[in-house]
Each structure stands twice: as structure tokens, then as C-alpha cells.
Design a protein around this motif. Structure first.
Motif, PDB file in Angstrom:
ATOM      1  N   UNK A  48       0.833  -1.195   0.000  1.00  0.00           N
ATOM      2  CA  UNK A  48       0.000   0.000   0.000  1.00  0.00           C
ATOM      3  C   UNK A  48       0.872   1.251   0.000  1.00  0.00           C
ATOM      4  N   UNK A  49       1.916   1.238   0.806  1.00  0.00           N
ATOM      5  CA  UNK A  49       2.820   2.385   0.875  1.00  0.00           C
ATOM      6  C   UNK A  49       3.512   2.590  -0.470  1.00  0.00           C
ATOM      7  N   UNK A  50       3.964   1.502  -1.082  1.00  0.00           N
ATOM      8  CA  UNK A  50       4.631   1.607  -2.376  1.00  0.00           C
ATOM      9  C   UNK A  50       3.681   2.172  -3.425  1.00  0.00           C
ATOM     10  N   UNK A  51       2.428   1.746  -3.398  1.00  0.00           N
ATOM     11  CA  UNK A  51       1.449   2.261  -4.353  1.00  0.00           C
ATOM     12  C   UNK A  51       1.201   3.749  -4.110  1.00  0.00           C
ATOM     13  N   UNK A  52       1.096   4.149  -2.838  1.00  0.00           N
ATOM     14  CA  UNK A  52       0.887   5.562  -2.511  1.00  0.00           C
ATOM     15  C   UNK A  52       2.064   6.404  -2.977  1.00  0.00           C
ATOM     16  N   UNK A  53       3.268   5.911  -2.777  1.00  0.00           N
ATOM     17  CA  UNK A  53       4.458   6.645  -3.209  1.00  0.00           C
ATOM     18  C   UNK A  53       4.471   6.758  -4.725  1.00  0.00           C
ATOM     19  N   UNK A  54       4.115   5.704  -5.425  1.00  0.00           N
ATOM     20  CA  UNK A  54       4.066   5.748  -6.891  1.00  0.00           C
ATOM     21  C   UNK A  54       3.082   6.797  -7.377  1.00  0.00           C
ATOM     22  N   UNK A  55       1.919   6.852  -6.737  1.00  0.00           N
ATOM     23  CA  UNK A  55       0.915   7.837  -7.119  1.00  0.00           C
ATOM     24  C   UNK A  55       1.432   9.243  -6.854  1.00  0.00           C
ATOM     25  N   UNK A  56       2.076   9.449  -5.711  1.00  0.00           N
ATOM     26  CA  UNK A  56       2.605  10.771  -5.376  1.00  0.00           C
ATOM     27  C   UNK A  56       3.694  11.207  -6.353  1.00  0.00           C
ATOM     28  N   UNK A  57       4.565  10.279  -6.724  1.00  0.00           N
ATOM     29  CA  UNK A  57       5.618  10.622  -7.682  1.00  0.00           C
ATOM     30  C   UNK A  57       5.032  10.967  -9.042  1.00  0.00           C
ATOM     31  N   UNK A  58       4.048  10.213  -9.462  1.00  0.00           N
ATOM     32  CA  UNK A  58       3.394  10.504 -10.745  1.00  0.00           C
ATOM     33  C   UNK A  58       2.694  11.858 -10.679  1.00  0.00           C
ATOM     34  N   UNK A  59       2.054  12.149  -9.556  1.00  0.00           N
ATOM     35  CA  UNK A  59       1.376  13.442  -9.402  1.00  0.00           C
ATOM     36  C   UNK A  59       2.393  14.571  -9.400  1.00  0.00           C
ATOM     37  N   UNK A  60       3.506  14.375  -8.739  1.00  0.00           N
ATOM     38  CA  UNK A  60       4.550  15.399  -8.701  1.00  0.00           C
ATOM     39  C   UNK A  60       5.109  15.689 -10.073  1.00  0.00           C
ATOM     40  N   UNK A  61       5.309  14.659 -10.867  1.00  0.00           N
ATOM     41  CA  UNK A  61       5.816  14.857 -12.219  1.00  0.00           C
ATOM     42  C   UNK A  61       4.786  15.578 -13.081  1.00  0.00           C
ATOM     43  N   UNK A  62       3.525  15.274 -12.869  1.00  0.00           N
ATOM     44  CA  UNK A  62       2.474  15.911 -13.654  1.00  0.00           C
ATOM     45  C   UNK A  62       2.288  17.373 -13.249  1.00  0.00           C
ATOM     46  N   UNK A  63       2.604  17.703 -11.998  1.00  0.00           N
ATOM     47  CA  UNK A  63       2.373  19.056 -11.504  1.00  0.00           C
ATOM     48  C   UNK A  63       3.582  19.974 -11.665  1.00  0.00           C
ATOM     49  N   UNK A  64       4.688  19.463 -12.173  1.00  0.00           N
ATOM     50  CA  UNK A  64       5.877  20.294 -12.330  1.00  0.00           C
ATOM     51  C   UNK A  64       5.608  21.362 -13.390  1.00  0.00           C
ATOM     52  N   UNK A  65       5.852  22.604 -13.012  1.00  0.00           N
ATOM     53  CA  UNK A  65       5.602  23.691 -13.954  1.00  0.00           C
ATOM     54  C   UNK A  65       6.701  23.710 -15.020  1.00  0.00           C
ATOM     55  N   UNK A  66       6.431  24.312 -16.167  1.00  0.00           N
ATOM     56  CA  UNK A  66       7.456  24.382 -17.221  1.00  0.00           C
ATOM     57  C   UNK A  66       8.710  25.130 -16.761  1.00  0.00           C
ATOM     58  N   UNK A  67       8.538  26.145 -15.932  1.00  0.00           N
ATOM     59  CA  UNK A  67       9.693  26.895 -15.434  1.00  0.00           C
ATOM     60  C   UNK A  67      10.546  26.014 -14.526  1.00  0.00           C
ATOM     61  N   UNK A  68       9.875  25.250 -13.632  1.00  0.00           N
ATOM     62  CA  UNK A  68      10.612  24.347 -12.744  1.00  0.00           C
ATOM     63  C   UNK A  68      11.347  23.272 -13.535  1.00  0.00           C
ATOM     64  N   UNK A  69      10.695  22.757 -14.579  1.00  0.00           N
ATOM     65  CA  UNK A  69      11.325  21.728 -15.418  1.00  0.00           C
ATOM     66  C   UNK A  69      12.560  22.298 -16.113  1.00  0.00           C
ATOM     67  N   UNK A  70      12.431  23.512 -16.645  1.00  0.00           N
ATOM     68  CA  UNK A  70      13.561  24.138 -17.339  1.00  0.00           C
ATOM     69  C   UNK A  70      14.720  24.389 -16.371  1.00  0.00           C
ATOM     70  N   UNK A  71      14.405  24.853 -15.167  1.00  0.00           N
ATOM     71  CA  UNK A  71      15.446  25.071 -14.156  1.00  0.00           C
ATOM     72  C   UNK A  71      16.144  23.768 -13.796  1.00  0.00           C
ATOM     73  N   UNK A  72      15.351  22.706 -13.617  1.00  0.00           N
ATOM     74  CA  UNK A  72      15.920  21.405 -13.270  1.00  0.00           C
ATOM     75  C   UNK A  72      16.840  20.902 -14.383  1.00  0.00           C
ATOM     76  N   UNK A  73      16.410  21.093 -15.641  1.00  0.00           N
ATOM     77  CA  UNK A  73      17.218  20.640 -16.766  1.00  0.00           C
ATOM     78  C   UNK A  73      18.485  21.478 -16.932  1.00  0.00           C
ATOM     79  N   UNK A  74      18.447  22.730 -16.499  1.00  0.00           N
ATOM     80  CA  UNK A  74      19.603  23.622 -16.665  1.00  0.00           C
ATOM     81  C   UNK A  74      20.651  23.437 -15.566  1.00  0.00           C
ATOM     82  N   UNK A  75      20.285  22.838 -14.443  1.00  0.00           N
ATOM     83  CA  UNK A  75      21.235  22.705 -13.321  1.00  0.00           C
ATOM     84  C   UNK A  75      22.539  22.003 -13.672  1.00  0.00           C
TER      85      UNK A  75
END
Length: 141
Positions: A48-75
Motif C-alpha cells: 500500500x505504501x509503495x502504491x501511494x508513493x508511486x501515485x505521489x511521484x506521478x502526481x509530482x511529475x504531472x504538476x511540475x511547472x514548465x519553469x521548474x522543469x527548465x530550471x531542473x534541466x539547466x542545473x
């Protein structure tokens, strides 16, 4: 556990989940979140915990703004540029450069181009400059 670089929305979800506060979860803004995989009624807490973590990670990736993604890629490219500055400063001062050269070599080995085409062009230039500096000091990666 502290997670860096997550958006405010993801932090709100994580905070509400960590407190097991269903009322707080109900007040969160409606977001397009993937559904949790359906589980067998007698699944273990670890699954159950693993499934919850998977859902949270997927949600986090879906909620990343384009600016945050660009900053992460530029680091990574910015890190290479910072190390080139350190190498130049050490050379000007006449200090030993071995540590900086070692760090540059490790960076060059692990470097990957970002997905963004504009960032990729800039990153290629930085990578080329790093490899030139390494070659000048007889370090081939």
C-alpha cells in the motif's frame, strides 16, 4: 525526509497525507492526479505504501511547472559552468587544479543533454569547453 524542488501543490498533498488528514485532502484544489492502482483487499502495508508513493511521484511529475522543469534541466550545465569558473580562478591564482580537474572529469562522464532544444545547444557548448579544458591538462574522458 526532505524533498527538494517540489511544487507547492505537491507539498500540500504530501503534508496532508503525512498527517493522514482526510479533511485537509478534501480542501485541496482539484488537480488532475492519476488514480491509485486498485489493490487486493488483503494487501500488505508495504504494498500500500509503495502504491501511494508511486501515485505521489506521478502526481509530482504531472504538476511540475514548465519553469521548474527548465530550471531542473539547466542545473547540470550550470554546474559545469561553475566548475570552469573555479578552474579559471585557480589558474589565475596559481593554485593546484587537481581537485577541480577531477570534478570536471566526473561531470563530463555523467553529463546528459537536456530535452529542451535551446538548453541543449547551450549545454553542448559548455560540455565542449569542459572537454577542451580537460584535454589541455591531459585529461581525456
Amino acid at each position: 525526509m526532505r524533498v527538494e524542488g517540489v511544487s507547492l501543490q505537491v507539498r500540500m498533498v504530501l503534508n496532508a497525507l503525512s498527517k493522514a488528514d482526510t479533511a485537509a485532502l478534501a480542501t485541496l484544489p482539484k488537480m488532475a492526479m492519476p488514480e491509485a492502482p486498485k489493490q487486493a483487499p488483503q494487501s500488505s502495508p508495504t504494498l500500500q505504501t509503495a502504491a501511494n508513493v508511486s501515485v505521489l511521484l506521478a502526481a509530482g511529475a504531472a504538476l511540475e511547472s514548465p519553469i521548474d522543469k527548465r530550471r531542473r534541466e539547466a542545473r547540470p550545465a550550470a554546474k559545469g559552468l561553475d566548475m570552469l569558473d573555479k578552474l579559471h580562478a585557480a589558474g589565475v591564482k596559481g593554485l593546484p587544479q587537481k581537485e577541480v580537474l577531477d570534478a570536471l572529469a566526473q561531470w563530463a562522464e555523467a553529463f546528459e543533454l537536456p530535452e529542451d532544444p535551446e538548453l541543449a545547444d547551450i549545454a553542448r557548448d559548455i560540455e565542449l569547453r569542459v572537454r577542451v579544458e580537460l584535454a589541455k591538462h591531459d585529461r581525456v574522458v
